[in-house]
Design an enzyme around this catalytic site. Structure first.
Site, PDB file in Angstrom:
ATOM      1  N   LYS A 203      36.568  32.025  37.392  1.00  0.00           N
ATOM      2  CA  LYS A 203      37.656  32.650  36.623  1.00  0.00           C
ATOM      3  C   LYS A 203      38.073  31.701  35.507  1.00  0.00           C
ATOM      4  O   LYS A 203      38.334  30.524  35.748  1.00  0.00           O
ATOM      5  CB  LYS A 203      38.838  32.967  37.521  1.00  0.00           C
ATOM      6  CG  LYS A 203      39.977  33.612  36.743  1.00  0.00           C
ATOM      7  CD  LYS A 203      40.922  34.376  37.620  1.00  0.00           C
ATOM      8  CE  LYS A 203      41.834  33.468  38.387  1.00  0.00           C
ATOM      9  NZ  LYS A 203      42.891  34.217  39.088  1.00  0.00           N
TER      10      LYS A 203
HETATM   11  C1  R5P Z   1      47.229  32.195  39.760  1.00  0.00           C
HETATM   12  O1  R5P Z   1      48.159  31.881  40.386  1.00  0.00           O
HETATM   13  C2  R5P Z   1      46.284  33.082  40.354  1.00  0.00           C
HETATM   14  O2  R5P Z   1      45.022  32.517  40.433  1.00  0.00           O
HETATM   15  C3  R5P Z   1      46.208  34.410  39.709  1.00  0.00           C
HETATM   16  O3  R5P Z   1      45.454  35.155  40.590  1.00  0.00           O
HETATM   17  C4  R5P Z   1      45.572  34.451  38.334  1.00  0.00           C
HETATM   18  O4  R5P Z   1      46.192  33.587  37.449  1.00  0.00           O
HETATM   19  C5  R5P Z   1      45.496  35.856  37.784  1.00  0.00           C
HETATM   20  O5  R5P Z   1      46.751  36.350  37.584  1.00  0.00           O
HETATM   21  P1  R5P Z   1      47.350  36.578  36.121  1.00  0.00           P
HETATM   22  O6  R5P Z   1      46.563  37.686  35.511  1.00  0.00           O
HETATM   23  O7  R5P Z   1      48.765  36.946  36.375  1.00  0.00           O
HETATM   24  O8  R5P Z   1      47.182  35.309  35.351  1.00  0.00           O
END
Ligand code: R5P
Length: 296
Positions: A203
């Protein structure tokens, strides 16, 4: 009782049709074992090759942030529209119905809060519990360049090694500290390191310019986090640009659950991710759903 009488001999062996051996559809995943590929094929739609992961694991260090004060009320209605649920084992066990047939990507690192140094995490779920929860993958943050960089890399290595033993893939989440630039130099370093260490997908965040170079240099799929809440049209544009530049989907939280129509937004994101619908069309779709909700 097994019937041994009247066993029919095989007749049609299609001698002239060699068994097909199709390559696995996902980038960099062709040499993985069957169980690993099967779990990845639950996460990534084999038709589009992409995924909409609904992330609501934020509570593990942020507490009840806006939009997920009540996972039962805020998230459960979104489940039918998500390809994957990304959450903590606490949320999963306490709130998510066990009959949910969506693959689970389990948040497997924790150990800090928004009040302390974010990179100071540890592995927070044992592999046995991951298996017990029937997770499709494990996820942990990797904080390249941060105070506890080494510790976070050790965490992901542990997950990759234990997951490999049982055919469970690992998602490396590139965590960005407050003082780090979200640019090509940073993300090409962080994503490539995670892939070389053995993470099965990564990610990242979307950024400009150069995101397509990060995708090109990363030998496994990249999904993008949504990041801070943006106006819906901008979040859809970001998702579109990421997909257009080779991302294999999104792992999106706040831009869905903090939207004024989370159900409209998650479906609009799905149109962009799987059908490469233009952001304007997806935004119109979101507005229609929102209008319907307001009229009902
Ligand atoms: C972070 O705390 C987590 O990995 C979230 O799952 C990730 O950041 C995705 O969430 P967002 O789209 O709110 O950034």
């Amino acid at each position: 009782m097994a019937d041994k009488d009247d066993v029919k001999e095989g007749k049609e062996f299609h001698i002239n049709s060699p068994q097909k051996n199709k390559p696995f559809f996902l980038k960099g995943s062709g040499a993985l074992d069957w169980g690993m590929q099967n779990r990845l094929a639950q996460i990534f739609n084999p038709k589009s090759g992409r995924t909409v992961m609904l992330a609501f694991d934020h509570g593990y260090f942020q507490g009840p942030t806006t939009g997920i004060e009540r996972i039962d009320i805020n998230i459960i209605p979104l489940i039918p529209y998500a390809d994957v649920l990304m959450c903590t084992r606490g949320a999963l066990r306490s709130v998510i119905p066990a009959h949910t047939n969506k693959p689970i990507v389990l948040r497997c690192s924790a150990g800090q809060s928004i009040l302390t140094e974010l990179s100071n995490e540890t592995v927070a779920v044992d592999i046995e519990d991951t298996i017990r929860l029937n997770a499709a993958a494990m996820a942990a943050q990797v904080y390249i360049g941060a105070e506890y960089e080494h510790k976070s890399i050790a965490n992901i290595i542990k997950l990759i090694d234990t997951g490999t033993r049982y055919g469970i893939p690992t998602l490396a989440v590139t965590g960005v500290g407050a003082d780090m630039n979200r640019d090509l130099r940073y993300f090409s370093l962080a994503t490539r390191m995670c892939a070389e260490i053995g993470a099965h997908y990564i990610k990242s965040y979307y950024f400009e310019p150069g995101f397509e170079k990060v995708v090109a240099a990363c030998p496994v799929p990249i999904v993008i986090a949504g990041g801070k809440k943006l106006p819906e049209i901008e979040a859809l544009e970001m998702a579109y640009m990421a997909i257009d530049q080779g991302a294999a989907g999104v792992d999106m939280g706040r831009n869905i659950f903090q939207s004024d129509s989370p159900i409209g937004m998650i479906q609009a994101v799905g149109l962009v991710v799987h059908k490469k619908e233009k952001p304007k069309h997806a935004f119109d779709f979101y507005k229609d759903i929102k209008a319907d909700e307001n009229n009902s």
